[in-house]
Design an enzyme around this catalytic site. Structure first.
Site, PDB file in Angstrom:
ATOM      1  N   ASN A  61      23.920  26.513  29.453  1.00 25.01           N
ATOM      2  CA  ASN A  61      24.557  26.449  30.775  1.00 25.01           C
ATOM      3  C   ASN A  61      23.826  25.433  31.643  1.00 25.01           C
ATOM      4  O   ASN A  61      22.598  25.316  31.602  1.00 25.01           O
ATOM      5  CB  ASN A  61      24.656  27.827  31.437  1.00 25.01           C
ATOM      6  CG  ASN A  61      23.336  28.538  31.612  1.00 25.01           C
ATOM      7  OD1 ASN A  61      22.430  28.387  30.809  1.00 25.01           O
ATOM      8  ND2 ASN A  61      23.213  29.328  32.656  1.00 25.01           N
ATOM      9  N   GLU A  63      23.761  24.311  35.562  1.00 25.54           N
ATOM     10  CA  GLU A  63      24.206  24.666  36.908  1.00 25.54           C
ATOM     11  C   GLU A  63      24.098  23.481  37.867  1.00 25.54           C
ATOM     12  O   GLU A  63      23.534  22.432  37.519  1.00 25.54           O
ATOM     13  CB  GLU A  63      23.393  25.871  37.398  1.00 25.54           C
ATOM     14  CG  GLU A  63      23.629  27.083  36.514  1.00 25.54           C
ATOM     15  CD  GLU A  63      22.936  28.343  36.986  1.00 25.54           C
ATOM     16  OE1 GLU A  63      22.107  28.280  37.912  1.00 25.54           O
ATOM     17  OE2 GLU A  63      23.238  29.411  36.414  1.00 25.54           O
ATOM     18  N   CYS A  72      29.227  26.758  31.787  1.00 27.87           N
ATOM     19  CA  CYS A  72      28.632  27.765  30.886  1.00 27.87           C
ATOM     20  C   CYS A  72      28.201  27.119  29.568  1.00 27.87           C
ATOM     21  O   CYS A  72      28.705  26.058  29.175  1.00 27.87           O
ATOM     22  CB  CYS A  72      29.656  28.839  30.556  1.00 27.87           C
ATOM     23  SG  CYS A  72      30.145  29.859  31.938  1.00 27.87           S
ATOM     24  N   GLU A  74      28.893  28.076  26.572  1.00 23.25           N
ATOM     25  CA  GLU A  74      29.969  28.029  25.566  1.00 23.25           C
ATOM     26  C   GLU A  74      30.814  26.773  25.728  1.00 23.25           C
ATOM     27  O   GLU A  74      31.147  26.090  24.756  1.00 23.25           O
ATOM     28  CB  GLU A  74      30.881  29.264  25.697  1.00 23.25           C
ATOM     29  CG  GLU A  74      30.201  30.578  25.385  1.00 23.25           C
ATOM     30  CD  GLU A  74      29.500  31.206  26.598  1.00 23.25           C
ATOM     31  OE1 GLU A  74      29.046  30.457  27.489  1.00 23.25           O
ATOM     32  OE2 GLU A  74      29.408  32.439  26.633  1.00 23.25           O
ATOM     33  N   CYS A 112      32.591  34.355  29.550  1.00 25.52           N
ATOM     34  CA  CYS A 112      33.448  34.553  30.733  1.00 25.52           C
ATOM     35  C   CYS A 112      34.893  34.185  30.375  1.00 25.52           C
ATOM     36  O   CYS A 112      35.175  33.616  29.318  1.00 25.52           O
ATOM     37  CB  CYS A 112      32.939  33.700  31.898  1.00 25.52           C
ATOM     38  SG  CYS A 112      33.382  31.959  31.782  1.00 25.52           S
TER      39      CYS A 112
HETATM   40  N1  THU Z   1      27.023  31.884  31.738  1.00 25.08           N
HETATM   41  C1  THU Z   1      27.140  31.280  30.529  1.00 25.08           C
HETATM   42  O1  THU Z   1      26.652  30.164  30.314  1.00 25.08           O
HETATM   43  N2  THU Z   1      27.801  31.939  29.556  1.00 25.08           N
HETATM   44  C2  THU Z   1      28.239  33.223  29.649  1.00 25.08           C
HETATM   45  O2  THU Z   1      28.740  33.752  28.675  1.00 25.08           O
HETATM   46  C3  THU Z   1      28.116  33.942  30.918  1.00 25.08           C
HETATM   47  C4  THU Z   1      27.600  33.156  32.066  1.00 25.08           C
HETATM   48  C5  THU Z   1      26.245  31.185  32.769  1.00 25.08           C
HETATM   49  C6  THU Z   1      27.001  30.657  33.955  1.00 25.08           C
HETATM   50  C7  THU Z   1      25.918  30.611  35.000  1.00 25.08           C
HETATM   51  O3  THU Z   1      25.172  29.414  34.842  1.00 25.08           O
HETATM   52  C8  THU Z   1      25.011  31.777  34.639  1.00 25.08           C
HETATM   53  O4  THU Z   1      25.278  32.075  33.282  1.00 25.08           O
HETATM   54  C9  THU Z   1      25.230  33.000  35.501  1.00 25.08           C
HETATM   55  O5  THU Z   1      26.557  33.375  35.532  1.00 25.08           O
END
Ligand code: THU
Length: 159
Positions: A61, A63, A72, A74, A112
């Site tokens: 991920n 940000e 994310c 994935e 998500c």
């Molecule tokens: N996130 C992911 O990368 N994958 C998931 O399956 C759930 C959430 C990330 C998004 C964000 O950077 C952090 O986790 C918190 O939501």
């Protein structure tokens, strides 16, 4: 009126019950979580995709101060895989996440909704089921196809 209850299924494994190949993919996802950029959520997610050509593509991920601009693990991984090998399907996607203390989560972290949608289209492009492995310290969930993550879905066929 008719009530329709789609049936979904998944399996919960102890880590030791997994094949060596699945364990290797999970280790790649765990390793990828250390490349996460998560200064806002402090939740570091890694993903590893095993492709039909046996390549393993990893992502995490990423940000951003403008929160919705982040992505994310994935989607980072699947878009990277599809950009690098556009004609190659994805067999399995493994996901692992670490909490703000840096420890891997006890329970498996599920993708998500937006990532499930991208996983669905990747599965369609792959022309075979995309398997998902969700790592948790107390067990690993295996989902054999994206329909089990996203019933009643929207796809190109819906238009
Ligand atoms: N996130 C992911 O990368 N994958 C998931 O399956 C759930 C959430 C990330 C998004 C964000 O950077 C952090 O986790 C918190 O939501």
């Amino acid at each position: 009126m008719k009530e329709i209850r789609p049936e979904i299924s998944f399996r919960l494994y102890a880590y030791d019950e997994l094949s060596a190949e699945d364990q290797k993919l999970i280790e790649a996802a765990k390793k990828a979580s250390y490349h996460s950029y998560a200064p806002y959520s402090h939740f570091s997610v890694g993903a590893a995709a095993l492709l039909d050509n046996e390549e393993v593509i990893c992502g995490s991920n990423q940000e951003n101060a403008a929160y919705p601009s982040g992505t994310c693990a994935e989607r980072t991984t699947l878009f990277y895989a599809n950009s690098t090998f556009p004609e190659v399907g994805v067999k399995t996607l493994a996901i692992a996440a670490r909490n703000e203390k840096g420890a891997f989560t006890t329970h498996a972290t599920a993708p998500c909704g937006a990532c499930r949608q991208v996983m669905l289209e990747t599965q369609e492009r792959s022309k075979h089921p995309l398997r998902t492995l969700l790592y948790g310290e107390e067990g690993v969930i295996e989902i054999c196809c994206v329909e089990d993550l996203l019933p009643l879905s929207f796809s190109a066929a819906s238009m």
